[in-house]
Scaffold this active site. Structure first.
Site, PDB file in Angstrom:
ATOM      1  N   LYS A 116     -30.638 -36.787  -2.284  1.00  0.00           N
ATOM      2  CA  LYS A 116     -31.838 -36.256  -1.607  1.00  0.00           C
ATOM      3  C   LYS A 116     -32.811 -35.586  -2.566  1.00  0.00           C
ATOM      4  CE  LYS A 116     -29.553 -35.258   2.853  1.00  0.00           C
ATOM      5  NZ  LYS A 116     -28.124 -35.294   2.552  1.00  0.00           N
ATOM      6  N   ARG A 145     -16.989 -36.023   8.711  1.00  0.00           N
ATOM      7  CA  ARG A 145     -15.842 -35.292   9.238  1.00  0.00           C
ATOM      8  C   ARG A 145     -15.041 -36.010  10.330  1.00  0.00           C
ATOM      9  NH1 ARG A 145     -19.629 -30.126   9.554  1.00  0.00           N
ATOM     10  NH2 ARG A 145     -21.051 -31.886   9.839  1.00  0.00           N
ATOM     11  N   ASP A 148     -38.940 -33.249  -5.560  1.00  0.00           N
ATOM     12  CA  ASP A 148     -39.550 -32.465  -6.633  1.00  0.00           C
ATOM     13  C   ASP A 148     -40.909 -33.104  -6.938  1.00  0.00           C
ATOM     14  OD1 ASP A 148     -39.940 -30.799  -8.952  1.00  0.00           O
ATOM     15  OD2 ASP A 148     -37.768 -30.662  -9.179  1.00  0.00           O
ATOM     16  N   ASP A 199     -26.132 -39.992  -2.212  1.00  0.00           N
ATOM     17  CA  ASP A 199     -26.967 -39.181  -1.316  1.00  0.00           C
ATOM     18  C   ASP A 199     -27.319 -37.856  -1.987  1.00  0.00           C
ATOM     19  OD1 ASP A 199     -28.106 -37.970   0.953  1.00  0.00           O
ATOM     20  OD2 ASP A 199     -26.162 -37.493   1.842  1.00  0.00           O
ATOM     21  N   THR A 231     -30.585 -34.281  10.303  1.00  0.00           N
ATOM     22  CA  THR A 231     -30.079 -34.336  11.684  1.00  0.00           C
ATOM     23  C   THR A 231     -29.545 -32.982  12.140  1.00  0.00           C
ATOM     24  OG1 THR A 231     -28.168 -35.397  10.681  1.00  0.00           O
ATOM     25  CG2 THR A 231     -29.616 -36.792  11.949  1.00  0.00           C
ATOM     26  N   LYS A 240     -20.225 -42.845   0.813  1.00  0.00           N
ATOM     27  CA  LYS A 240     -21.373 -41.986   0.493  1.00  0.00           C
ATOM     28  C   LYS A 240     -20.896 -40.840  -0.394  1.00  0.00           C
ATOM     29  CE  LYS A 240     -23.476 -38.880   3.291  1.00  0.00           C
ATOM     30  NZ  LYS A 240     -23.742 -37.659   2.470  1.00  0.00           N
TER      31      LYS A 240
END
Ligand code: C5P
Length: 232
Positions: free
Chosen positions: A61, A211, A64, A59, A119, A32
């Site tokens: 996102k 992470r 607009d 990714d 999340t 990603k």
């Protein structure tokens, strides 16, 4: 597409990213690329990771007005990512414009998925800051249904919501789920978290893990542990 573990390569430079990816000699993880790396390195980073044989979830996102998102998606369609995304909160006209923009002249396009609620958002944040008073899960399902009826292929959601999304939108509607932590790991800024094994039990199609893998003492071992728990 089969189920898989997607590694969130949240690095600030190509150098750091390749130092990380070079550790993987036996496997080619699904990668990603998020805002940090993309804004630092531009489209070249997508082409290079693709050239190295990784699948890519880009990714960024997008969120607009429909015209702007449609045109931006047309540009992104040239990068040959496998999955791209936008915020479902942009509405169905924006999502339809995105599909139109993303579709290449030969009719092919990357998979397009929508972020429902981040999340890192919980019920309290949603009510007190976004002024949305409905239960968080109902909001996620309503956004997923908007995405499905706009022609999208799936959503980004918490693993905790994967089952209800499939019930509402069909088993083939993809659930791509961040917020995954090992049982002994720290949650960090993520609020709605589960383990890879639990994500599998809940029916997630893809888990996105950052992470817990990138910051591990032994990232390849952490990746393998994740794959084993999620896929086997
Ligand atoms: O490090 P961690 O495992 O928390 O990384 C999760 C990744 O998934 C991050 O790159 C984050 O931007 C992304 N993401 C998320 N929640 C969403 C959508 C994307 O955490 N709803």
């Amino acid at each position: 597409m089969a189920k898989d573990v997607i590694v969130a390569c949240d690095f600030s430079s190509a150098e750091d990213c390749f130092r990380f990816l070079d550790r993987f000699s036996e496997e080619k993880p699904f990668v990603k690329i998020g805002m940090e790396l993309y804004y630092a390195e531009g489209p070249a980073i997508v082409r290079e990771i693709k050239r190295r044989g990784h699948k890519i979830f880009l990714d960024l996102k997008l969120h607009d007005i429909p015209n702007t998102v449609g045109k931006a998606m047309a540009v992104l369609s040239h990068l040959d990512a496998d999955i791209v995304n936008l915020h479902a909160a942009g509405g169905s006209n924006m999502m339809k414009a995105a599909i139109e923009g993303l579709t290449r002249p030969d009719g092919s396009r990357p998979l397009l998925i929508a972020v429902t609620q981040l999340t890192s958002t919980d019920q309290n944040i949603m009510e007190s800051e976004l002024l949305i008073e409905k239960p968080l899960e109902d909001v996620v399902i309503a956004y997923a249904q908007n995405a499905a009826s706009s022609g999208l292929d799936g959503v980004v959601c918490s693993p905790l919501e994967a089952g209800r999304v499939h019930d509402a939108c069909g088993a083939g509607f993809l659930t791509v789920t961040p917020g995954v932590r090992f049982a002994d790991g720290s949650a960090g800024d993520q609020k709605r978290v589960t383990t890879p094994r639990k994500a599998r039990e809940l029916g997630a199609d893809y888990i996105v893990v950052g992470r817990p893998i990138t910051q591990a003492d032994d990232p390849t071992a952490a990746y393998r542990k994740c794959v084993k728990e999620f896929l086997e």
